[in-house]
Motif scaffolding. Structure first.
Motif, mmCIF file in Angstrom:
data_model
loop_
_atom_site.group_PDB
_atom_site.id
_atom_site.type_symbol
_atom_site.label_atom_id
_atom_site.label_comp_id
_atom_site.label_asym_id
_atom_site.label_seq_id
_atom_site.Cartn_x
_atom_site.Cartn_y
_atom_site.Cartn_z
ATOM 1 N N ILE A 135 0.870 -1.186 0.000
ATOM 2 C CA ILE A 135 0.000 0.000 0.000
ATOM 3 C C ILE A 135 0.902 1.230 0.000
ATOM 4 O O ILE A 135 1.781 1.358 0.860
ATOM 5 N N VAL A 136 0.702 2.129 -0.963
ATOM 6 C CA VAL A 136 1.522 3.345 -1.025
ATOM 7 C C VAL A 136 0.802 4.553 -0.434
ATOM 8 O O VAL A 136 1.446 5.507 -0.016
ATOM 9 N N ASP A 137 -0.542 4.512 -0.378
ATOM 10 C CA ASP A 137 -1.269 5.653 0.164
ATOM 11 C C ASP A 137 -2.616 5.211 0.704
ATOM 12 O O ASP A 137 -3.364 4.491 0.028
ATOM 13 N N THR A 138 -2.902 5.639 1.937
ATOM 14 C CA THR A 138 -4.224 5.437 2.534
ATOM 15 C C THR A 138 -4.341 6.385 3.715
ATOM 16 O O THR A 138 -3.348 6.942 4.189
ATOM 17 N N GLU A 139 -5.553 6.568 4.211
ATOM 18 C CA GLU A 139 -5.758 7.422 5.382
ATOM 19 C C GLU A 139 -5.128 6.753 6.603
ATOM 20 O O GLU A 139 -4.966 5.539 6.624
ATOM 21 N N ALA A 154 -7.487 2.339 -0.391
ATOM 22 C CA ALA A 154 -6.025 2.309 -0.299
ATOM 23 C C ALA A 154 -5.467 2.157 -1.707
ATOM 24 O O ALA A 154 -5.946 1.331 -2.484
ATOM 25 N N THR A 155 -4.445 2.948 -2.038
ATOM 26 C CA THR A 155 -3.808 2.875 -3.344
ATOM 27 C C THR A 155 -2.612 1.935 -3.251
ATOM 28 O O THR A 155 -1.745 2.103 -2.381
ATOM 29 N N GLU A 157 0.816 -0.243 -4.978
ATOM 30 C CA GLU A 157 2.004 0.147 -5.739
ATOM 31 C C GLU A 157 1.778 0.137 -7.246
ATOM 32 O O GLU A 157 2.493 0.793 -7.992
ATOM 33 N N VAL A 161 -6.763 0.861 -6.749
ATOM 34 C CA VAL A 161 -7.350 1.254 -5.469
ATOM 35 C C VAL A 161 -8.258 0.124 -4.995
ATOM 36 O O VAL A 161 -9.130 -0.334 -5.734
ATOM 37 N N GLU A 169 -2.373 0.137 7.389
ATOM 38 C CA GLU A 169 -1.622 1.378 7.226
ATOM 39 C C GLU A 169 -0.868 1.418 5.899
ATOM 40 O O GLU A 169 -0.589 0.374 5.308
ATOM 41 N N ALA A 170 -0.472 2.617 5.478
ATOM 42 C CA ALA A 170 0.382 2.770 4.293
ATOM 43 C C ALA A 170 1.727 2.120 4.574
ATOM 44 O O ALA A 170 2.212 2.139 5.701
#
Length: 187
Positions: A135-139, A154-155, A157, A161, A169-170
């Motif tokens: 996961i490269v990006d998430t809240e 969650a985005t 690699e 999404v 977690e990211a």
């Protein structure tokens, strides 16, 4: 090209019909009380992915397409194309995005996939039913809320999404089902 009868159909067989290549998704032999027997099928167009119903008379001959599969390693993207290397001959091939379909959402460099060929033309790429991606990006995560089943986007690699539980977690690796695109578990 081997010829088989509709009585020999099985799920997964690829047929070469008048208007292209089709894979048998489902089939059912039907013997009504009156009239001749027939085979009801669901066929998936290999190129477009569209699924449709088709009925054949029992016992008629159809052409079975011979599909060759090679294990290949995904190396990198070259513009829009995806570059794969044959694991035995080290030959490199450019694969167009249309042959990949949704598989492109799960490809990371170094991953091994099966590339399917028909008459030296690439018709598809198959990957495992689940893959591990980062996961490269998430809240930011929330602790404790595990019972409600709440999720957040969650985005990964690859740019895909997916929805993951709130505590993920990211930077974490997760396992994703490549058939549905669903989060399975943390790795």
């Amino acid at each position: 090209m081997p010829t088989i009868t509709t009585n020999d159909l099985k799920t997964g067989i690829t047929l070469e019909l008048d208007n292209g290549l089709f894979q048998v998704v489902e089939f059912q032999h039907v013997k009504p009380g009156k009239g001749g027997a027939f085979v009801r099928t669901k066929l998936r167009n290999i190129k477009s992915g569209n699924v449709f119903d088709r009925t054949f008379n029992a016992g008629i001959k159809v052409e079975q397409a011979i599909i060759n599969r090679d294990d290949m390693q995904f190396l990198y993207r070259d513009g829009d194309d995806y570059v794969f290397m044959n694991n035995t001959t080290y030959e490199q091939l450019n694969v167009q995005p249309v042959a990949l379909g949704d598989t492109a959402d799960y490809l990371v460099e170094g991953m091994t996939a099966q590339v399917a060929f028909f008459n030296d033309e690439i018709i598809g790429v198959e990957i495992p039913a689940s893959v591990e991606l980062t996961i490269v990006d998430t809240e930011p995560g929330l602790q404790g809320d595990r019972k409600t089943g709440a999720t957040k986007p969650a985005t990964l690699e690859t740019g895909k999404v997916v929805h993951v539980p709130l505590f993920v977690e990211a930077g974490e690796k997760i396992r994703v089902d490549t058939r549905t695109g669903d989060y399975m578990t943390r790795v």
